[in-house]
Scaffold this motif. Structure first.
Motif, PDB file in Angstrom:
ATOM      1  N   ALA A  18       0.961  -0.999  -0.088  1.00  0.00           N
ATOM      2  CA  ALA A  18      -0.076  -0.156  -0.090  1.00  0.00           C
ATOM      3  C   ALA A  18       0.977   1.233   0.040  1.00  0.00           C
ATOM      4  N   SER A  19       0.644   2.139  -1.062  1.00  0.00           N
ATOM      5  CA  SER A  19       1.619   3.291  -1.058  1.00  0.00           C
ATOM      6  C   SER A  19       1.719   4.322   0.021  1.00  0.00           C
ATOM      7  N   GLY A  20       0.341   4.451   0.564  1.00  0.00           N
ATOM      8  CA  GLY A  20       0.061   5.294   1.876  1.00  0.00           C
ATOM      9  C   GLY A  20       1.249   4.968   2.785  1.00  0.00           C
ATOM     10  N   PHE A  21       0.911   3.553   3.237  1.00  0.00           N
ATOM     11  CA  PHE A  21       1.787   2.938   4.324  1.00  0.00           C
ATOM     12  C   PHE A  21       3.295   2.940   4.029  1.00  0.00           C
ATOM     13  N   ILE A  22       3.755   2.653   2.782  1.00  0.00           N
ATOM     14  CA  ILE A  22       5.131   2.728   2.357  1.00  0.00           C
ATOM     15  C   ILE A  22       5.645   4.329   2.431  1.00  0.00           C
ATOM     16  N   ALA A  23       4.894   5.013   1.950  1.00  0.00           N
ATOM     17  CA  ALA A  23       5.506   6.382   1.955  1.00  0.00           C
ATOM     18  C   ALA A  23       5.499   6.794   3.335  1.00  0.00           C
ATOM     19  N   ASN A  24       4.609   6.682   4.128  1.00  0.00           N
ATOM     20  CA  ASN A  24       4.655   6.909   5.729  1.00  0.00           C
ATOM     21  C   ASN A  24       5.864   6.526   6.596  1.00  0.00           C
ATOM     22  N   HIS A  25       6.141   5.059   6.184  1.00  0.00           N
ATOM     23  CA  HIS A  25       7.206   4.350   6.923  1.00  0.00           C
ATOM     24  C   HIS A  25       8.708   5.052   6.452  1.00  0.00           C
ATOM     25  N   ASP A  26       8.310   5.092   5.034  1.00  0.00           N
ATOM     26  CA  ASP A  26       9.997   5.694   4.660  1.00  0.00           C
ATOM     27  C   ASP A  26      10.070   7.158   5.230  1.00  0.00           C
ATOM     28  N   ALA A  27       9.369   8.020   5.234  1.00  0.00           N
ATOM     29  CA  ALA A  27       9.560   9.461   5.971  1.00  0.00           C
ATOM     30  C   ALA A  27       9.909   9.206   7.418  1.00  0.00           C
ATOM     31  N   ALA A  28       9.134   8.105   8.064  1.00  0.00           N
ATOM     32  CA  ALA A  28       9.298   8.022   9.550  1.00  0.00           C
ATOM     33  C   ALA A  28      10.940   7.457   9.695  1.00  0.00           C
ATOM     34  N   GLU A  29      11.285   6.639   8.894  1.00  0.00           N
ATOM     35  CA  GLU A  29      12.564   6.048   8.947  1.00  0.00           C
ATOM     36  C   GLU A  29      13.878   7.094   8.757  1.00  0.00           C
ATOM     37  N   SER A  30      13.476   7.906   7.719  1.00  0.00           N
ATOM     38  CA  SER A  30      14.401   8.785   7.389  1.00  0.00           C
ATOM     39  C   SER A  30      14.488   9.852   8.436  1.00  0.00           C
ATOM     40  N   ALA A  31      13.314  10.555   9.302  1.00  0.00           N
ATOM     41  CA  ALA A  31      13.446  11.114  10.310  1.00  0.00           C
ATOM     42  C   ALA A  31      13.997  10.830  11.495  1.00  0.00           C
ATOM     43  N   VAL A  65       4.233  13.159  24.399  1.00  0.00           N
ATOM     44  CA  VAL A  65       4.349  14.496  23.789  1.00  0.00           C
ATOM     45  C   VAL A  65       4.597  15.525  24.784  1.00  0.00           C
ATOM     46  N   ARG A  66       5.494  16.519  24.992  1.00  0.00           N
ATOM     47  CA  ARG A  66       5.708  17.314  26.052  1.00  0.00           C
ATOM     48  C   ARG A  66       5.374  18.994  25.663  1.00  0.00           C
ATOM     49  N   PRO A  67       4.906  19.842  26.220  1.00  0.00           N
ATOM     50  CA  PRO A  67       4.893  21.176  25.775  1.00  0.00           C
ATOM     51  C   PRO A  67       6.237  21.478  25.310  1.00  0.00           C
ATOM     52  N   GLY A  68       6.487  22.320  24.172  1.00  0.00           N
ATOM     53  CA  GLY A  68       7.362  22.751  23.553  1.00  0.00           C
ATOM     54  C   GLY A  68       8.137  22.021  22.705  1.00  0.00           C
ATOM     55  N   ASP A  69       7.712  20.575  22.354  1.00  0.00           N
ATOM     56  CA  ASP A  69       7.877  19.847  21.397  1.00  0.00           C
ATOM     57  C   ASP A  69       7.613  20.130  20.134  1.00  0.00           C
ATOM     58  N   THR A  70       8.080  19.521  19.009  1.00  0.00           N
ATOM     59  CA  THR A  70       7.972  19.825  17.497  1.00  0.00           C
ATOM     60  C   THR A  70       7.499  18.395  16.969  1.00  0.00           C
ATOM     61  N   ILE A  71       6.405  18.533  16.326  1.00  0.00           N
ATOM     62  CA  ILE A  71       5.511  17.166  15.861  1.00  0.00           C
ATOM     63  C   ILE A  71       5.612  17.119  14.374  1.00  0.00           C
ATOM     64  N   VAL A  72       5.856  16.462  13.620  1.00  0.00           N
ATOM     65  CA  VAL A  72       5.799  16.477  12.221  1.00  0.00           C
ATOM     66  C   VAL A  72       4.493  15.402  11.898  1.00  0.00           C
ATOM     67  N   TYR A  73       3.476  15.866  11.590  1.00  0.00           N
ATOM     68  CA  TYR A  73       2.313  15.314  11.277  1.00  0.00           C
ATOM     69  C   TYR A  73       2.017  14.690   9.981  1.00  0.00           C
ATOM     70  N   GLN A  74       2.442  13.485   9.552  1.00  0.00           N
ATOM     71  CA  GLN A  74       2.395  13.033   8.173  1.00  0.00           C
ATOM     72  C   GLN A  74       0.538  13.271   7.853  1.00  0.00           C
ATOM     73  N   TYR A  75       0.407  13.644   6.716  1.00  0.00           N
ATOM     74  CA  TYR A  75      -0.932  14.105   6.495  1.00  0.00           C
ATOM     75  C   TYR A  75      -1.352  13.741   4.930  1.00  0.00           C
ATOM     76  N   PRO A  76      -2.469  12.955   5.012  1.00  0.00           N
ATOM     77  CA  PRO A  76      -3.349  12.747   5.868  1.00  0.00           C
ATOM     78  C   PRO A  76      -2.844  11.441   6.818  1.00  0.00           C
ATOM     79  N   MET A  77      -3.598  11.016   7.835  1.00  0.00           N
ATOM     80  CA  MET A  77      -3.367   9.700   8.717  1.00  0.00           C
ATOM     81  C   MET A  77      -3.795   8.422   8.173  1.00  0.00           C
ATOM     82  N   TRP A  78      -4.476   8.493   6.983  1.00  0.00           N
ATOM     83  CA  TRP A  78      -5.125   7.459   6.448  1.00  0.00           C
ATOM     84  C   TRP A  78      -5.959   6.724   7.366  1.00  0.00           C
ATOM     85  N   GLN A  79      -6.996   7.205   8.227  1.00  0.00           N
ATOM     86  CA  GLN A  79      -7.896   6.771   8.991  1.00  0.00           C
ATOM     87  C   GLN A  79      -9.189   6.424   8.194  1.00  0.00           C
TER      88      GLN A  79
END
Length: 360
Positions: A18-31, A65-79
């Protein structure tokens, strides 16, 4: 302070195909390789879930996740339903001092609808104004987000997506052949009349009608079916990877906007062809036409039926120059270079206030 990125978990078969899963995982691993931590979540069917149960689930997912953290939200979440995503974003917004970055894979309204209407009230576009920064596909998409999507927040261009791959590659030679990787129900192959054979790698959507017998019996098409993503780059031993194909006459109710949308997005197959080391074919109205032409990493061609004449005139030396030009991009997309660069630039913008590389 921690830097986070969302990561979608799911069934093993989807994580391979599934391309959505694959792309999401690739970005997460690179991050992860540049110091980000993962916010893991699953694809839930929450239509029958109570608000209290959903809130408890989200509180658990976001507990670290704590105050002041930075969150990269892969969009959309495919829910399966939108309620999960809406509450997820709302809970992030309530974290004091948090910086929230949208890493945008797709704008679903534009993918599914091509009518001439106002899209700015659709959640898929309206929600982008809830982020501190939007990372989108490329400058062409950025301008559409600004002018047609109503996005007012700062936008950073990703430029090119990655396709992580660390497996073997075959030696390449000049061959009169084409590859197409992707959902076969999103393109109309009945219009392809050239003699150059095109290998089709992919399956049909779950609600799609089967391909017609006429298409299945075309001698210029070779069907390989759906293959695991990490097996595809090794198949390429020459030829060209086709990015998109005619969709104007395609009767696909789920992807009505696909023809127009392909002019603006970063096709995952583009990066996969580059990861496999072969040059590409893009349309002149695509966001990457100038890039492909200037870097000599493929052909800009609107009518794929003209490929026979082009390949008849091409020499082995011409093709080798393209292979040589592809090589540095093969190494870049295979190792997550473009995602890492975009994420580091996003931190530079949101944490240091250095915004000189934003899209005007």
């Amino acid at each position: 302070m921690t830097n986070w990125i969302t990561r979608l978990n799911g069934a093993a078969n989807k994580e391979k195909t599934a391309s959505g899963f694959i792309a999401n995982h690739d970005a997460a691993e690179s991050a992860k390789e540049i110091g980000f931590s993962h916010i893991n979540y699953f694809r839930y069917n929450g239509k029958e879930e109570s608000n209290d149960a959903l809130n408890a689930r989200l509180d658990g997912i976001l507990a670290a996740v704590r105050p002041g953290d930075t969150i990269v939200y892969q969009y959309p979440m495919w829910q399966i339903d939108l309620k999960f995503e809406m509450r997820f974003l709302a809970k992030l917004r309530r974290k004091p001092g948090a910086k929230i970055i949208a890493l945008v894979w797709d704008i679903l309204s534009w993918l599914h609808d091509d009518r001439d209407r106002d899209y700015t009230g659709d959640w898929s576009l309206k929600a982008l104004n809830e982020f501190d920064l939007v990372i989108c596909a490329n400058p062409k998409m950025a301008q559409r987000l600004k002018t047609q999507g109503g996005v007012k927040k700062p936008i950073l261009s990703w430029d090119l997506s990655d396709s992580r791959y660390d497996g073997p590659l075959r030696a390449k030679s000049f061959q009169k052949k084409l590859y197409f990787v992707g959902r076969l129900d999103k393109s109309d192959f009945s219009q392809y009349k050239a003699q150059t054979k095109m290998a089709l790698i992919g399956g049909m959507g779950p609600k799609s009608e089967p391909l017609s017998d006429a298409v299945l019996n075309q001698e210029n098409l070779i069907f390989h079916g759906e293959l695991p993503n990490d097996e595809i780059p090794y198949m390429f031993d020459g030829g060209f990877g086709v990015i998109n194909y005619a969709t104007e006459n395609l009767d696909n109710a789920f992807f009505k906007g696909n023809g127009t949308y392909g002019q603006y997005n970063n096709p995952l197959k583009l990066s996969q062809y580059l990861a496999g080391g072969i040059p590409v074919i893009v349309a002149s109205n695509s966001a990457h036409a100038d890039f492909v032409r200037e870097k000599n990493i493929g052909l800009v061609l609107d009518d794929l039926n003209k490929i026979d004449d082009i390949l008849d005139k091409m020499t082995v030396a011409d093709y080798q120059k393209m292979l040589d030009a592809v090589k540095p991009f093969q190494e870049a997309v295979s190792t997550g270079f473009f995602t890492k660069r975009a994420l580091m630039e996003a931190l530079r913008i949101t944490q240091l206030g250095l915004a000189d590389n934003l899209v005007d």
